[in-house]
Design an enzyme around this catalytic site. Structure first.
Site, PDB file in Angstrom:
ATOM      1  N   MET A 135       1.606  -5.960   0.906  1.00  0.00           N
ATOM      2  CA  MET A 135       0.236  -5.702   0.473  1.00  0.00           C
ATOM      3  C   MET A 135      -0.720  -6.874   0.734  1.00  0.00           C
ATOM      4  O   MET A 135      -1.687  -7.071  -0.002  1.00  0.00           O
ATOM      5  CB  MET A 135       0.223  -5.331  -1.020  1.00  0.00           C
ATOM      6  CG  MET A 135       1.081  -4.129  -1.354  1.00  0.00           C
ATOM      7  SD  MET A 135       0.703  -2.661  -0.366  1.00  0.00           S
ATOM      8  CE  MET A 135      -0.742  -2.072  -1.216  1.00  0.00           C
ATOM      9  N   ARG A 136      -0.452  -7.662   1.749  1.00  0.00           N
ATOM     10  CA  ARG A 136      -1.346  -8.773   2.098  1.00  0.00           C
ATOM     11  C   ARG A 136      -1.899  -8.547   3.491  1.00  0.00           C
ATOM     12  O   ARG A 136      -1.150  -8.157   4.400  1.00  0.00           O
ATOM     13  CB  ARG A 136      -0.589 -10.104   2.099  1.00  0.00           C
ATOM     14  CG  ARG A 136       0.091 -10.414   0.797  1.00  0.00           C
ATOM     15  CD  ARG A 136      -0.911 -10.842  -0.239  1.00  0.00           C
ATOM     16  NE  ARG A 136      -0.257 -11.027  -1.543  1.00  0.00           N
ATOM     17  CZ  ARG A 136      -0.896 -11.372  -2.638  1.00  0.00           C
ATOM     18  NH1 ARG A 136      -2.205 -11.562  -2.605  1.00  0.00           N
ATOM     19  NH2 ARG A 136      -0.260 -11.510  -3.775  1.00  0.00           N
ATOM     20  N   ASN A 157       2.977  -1.384  10.924  1.00  0.00           N
ATOM     21  CA  ASN A 157       2.655  -1.148   9.513  1.00  0.00           C
ATOM     22  C   ASN A 157       2.688   0.349   9.234  1.00  0.00           C
ATOM     23  O   ASN A 157       2.447   1.149  10.137  1.00  0.00           O
ATOM     24  CB  ASN A 157       1.252  -1.696   9.212  1.00  0.00           C
ATOM     25  CG  ASN A 157       0.883  -1.549   7.754  1.00  0.00           C
ATOM     26  OD1 ASN A 157       1.722  -1.765   6.870  1.00  0.00           O
ATOM     27  ND2 ASN A 157      -0.353  -1.172   7.474  1.00  0.00           N
ATOM     28  N   HIS A 159       0.827   3.143   6.744  1.00  0.00           N
ATOM     29  CA  HIS A 159      -0.333   3.260   5.854  1.00  0.00           C
ATOM     30  C   HIS A 159      -0.318   4.643   5.193  1.00  0.00           C
ATOM     31  O   HIS A 159      -0.120   5.662   5.873  1.00  0.00           O
ATOM     32  CB  HIS A 159      -1.627   3.069   6.649  1.00  0.00           C
ATOM     33  CG  HIS A 159      -2.830   3.179   5.782  1.00  0.00           C
ATOM     34  ND1 HIS A 159      -3.199   2.170   4.919  1.00  0.00           N
ATOM     35  CD2 HIS A 159      -3.711   4.191   5.601  1.00  0.00           C
ATOM     36  CE1 HIS A 159      -4.267   2.561   4.249  1.00  0.00           C
ATOM     37  NE2 HIS A 159      -4.599   3.772   4.632  1.00  0.00           N
TER      38      HIS A 159
HETATM   39  C1  GRF Z   1       3.981   2.962   0.765  1.00  0.00           C
HETATM   40  O1  GRF Z   1       3.259   4.087   0.298  1.00  0.00           O
HETATM   41  C2  GRF Z   1       3.303   2.398   2.004  1.00  0.00           C
HETATM   42  O2  GRF Z   1       2.669   3.360   2.793  1.00  0.00           O
HETATM   43  C3  GRF Z   1       2.278   1.482   1.390  1.00  0.00           C
HETATM   44  O3  GRF Z   1       2.932   0.905   0.273  1.00  0.00           O
HETATM   45  C4  GRF Z   1       3.936   1.791  -0.201  1.00  0.00           C
HETATM   46  C5  GRF Z   1       5.215   1.019  -0.223  1.00  0.00           C
HETATM   47  O4  GRF Z   1       6.259   1.695  -0.857  1.00  0.00           O
HETATM   48  N1  GRF Z   1       1.794   0.538   2.361  1.00  0.00           N
HETATM   49  P1  GRF Z   1       7.740   1.089  -0.813  1.00  0.00           P
HETATM   50  O5  GRF Z   1       7.669  -0.352  -1.303  1.00  0.00           O
HETATM   51  O6  GRF Z   1       8.239   1.173   0.595  1.00  0.00           O
HETATM   52  O7  GRF Z   1       8.525   1.956  -1.763  1.00  0.00           O
END
Ligand code: GRF
Length: 266
Positions: A135-136, A157, A159
């Site tokens: 998340m960065r 990535n 999304h």
């Molecule tokens: C997922 O929904 C992904 O698309 C988003 O963050 C979430 C991560 O979930 N970027 P996890 O940590 O893989 O369970």
């Protein structure tokens, strides 16, 4: 036998996508092997998943980086090879109206964190870096040190929305609140913007009137677990070709847009 690709993974949370990738590698659905899992926080549950599979882990604690930076701005440990002017020219996150101090602080903090990530990653030679719920935002400082060959991006990535709609941290939330009748997820290569990089693949699902945001998140994650391993497999099979879409110039863009073409299996 073909050599397996080496995959590095960065996470911030639960790591259910990481698990899908681990499973894909273990079942040989992906011709790859995860060589490390890194996180921006030590609480990320996904780190335990990695340890269970004997994958090396590391943590670069972004919270303490933020705290230390703001406590001692004039003496922050900014990497010596950080060039603010170069980053500002490349970046696609802030407009020219944004106060310069805000931009400088944003990229200095990123460079401190990213320099530590790069140091942790140094012992591993990897072919692909996968962001699985990391998340960065990664800045040009980091991206350019991974994408040595610009024609061959290698940071992926996932999304939680059908890009280019709803970039940012809460794709499913925004899809739901907007009243969309279809949601989905997108796998893309990372570029200098926020969720703006060339799209590799997308998968959608229908949203029904009685569904809640939790239902949507659950449905979304389930399709993410299918789509992400598939895209990594395509990368491992060398089937992702980066091309310049000259048609995009006709629609008013100054430069051709970089897009991904999926090559057939040979
Ligand atoms: C997922 O929904 C992904 O698309 C988003 O963050 C979430 C991560 O979930 N970027 P996890 O940590 O893989 O369970």
């Amino acid at each position: 036998m073909k050599k397996k690709i080496k995959i590095g993974v960065l996470i911030s949370g639960g790591g259910s996508n990481l698990q899908a990738i681990i499973d894909g590698c273990e079942k040989n659905e992906i011709d790859g092997q995860i060589c490390f899992v890194g996180s921006d926080n030590s609480d990320a549950k996904g780190l335990k998943r990695a340890q269970k599979h004997k994958i090396p882990i590391f943590v670069v604690d972004y919270h303490s980086i933020f705290r230390n930076y703001h406590q001692n701005i004039s003496n922050a440990s900014i990497p010596l090879d950080f060039d603010l002017e170069e980053i500002i020219k490349k970046q696609n996150l802030f407009s020219s109206q944004t106060p310069r101090d805000k931009i400088r602080q944003f990229f200095e903090i990123r460079a401190i964190g990213e320099n530590r990530l790069l140091k942790e990653m140094l012992p591993y030679s990897f072919d692909l870096l996968v962001l699985a719920g990391f998340m960065r935002i990664l800045s040009p400082y980091f991206i350019d040190r991974i994408n040595i060959d610009h024609a061959k991006p290698r940071i992926m990535n996932i999304h939680p929305a059908l890009l280019p709609a709803f970039p940012g941290a809460d794709g499913y939330g925004e899809t739901f609140r907007y009243g969309c009748k279809v949601g989905g997820c997108t796998v893309h290569f990372v570029d200098y913007g926020e969720d703006t990089g060339p799209i590799i693949a997308q998968k959608s699902f229908e949203i029904f009137p009685d569904e809640t945001l939790d239902d949507i998140r659950k449905k979304g994650l389930e399709i993410e677990w299918q789509l992400y391993p598939k895209c990594i497999r395509l990368f491992a099979e060398n089937r992702l070709e980066i091309i310049q879409n000259v048609d995009s110039i006709k629609s008013g863009r100054k430069k051709a847009r970089t897009i991904v073409k999926i090559l057939p299996k040979n």
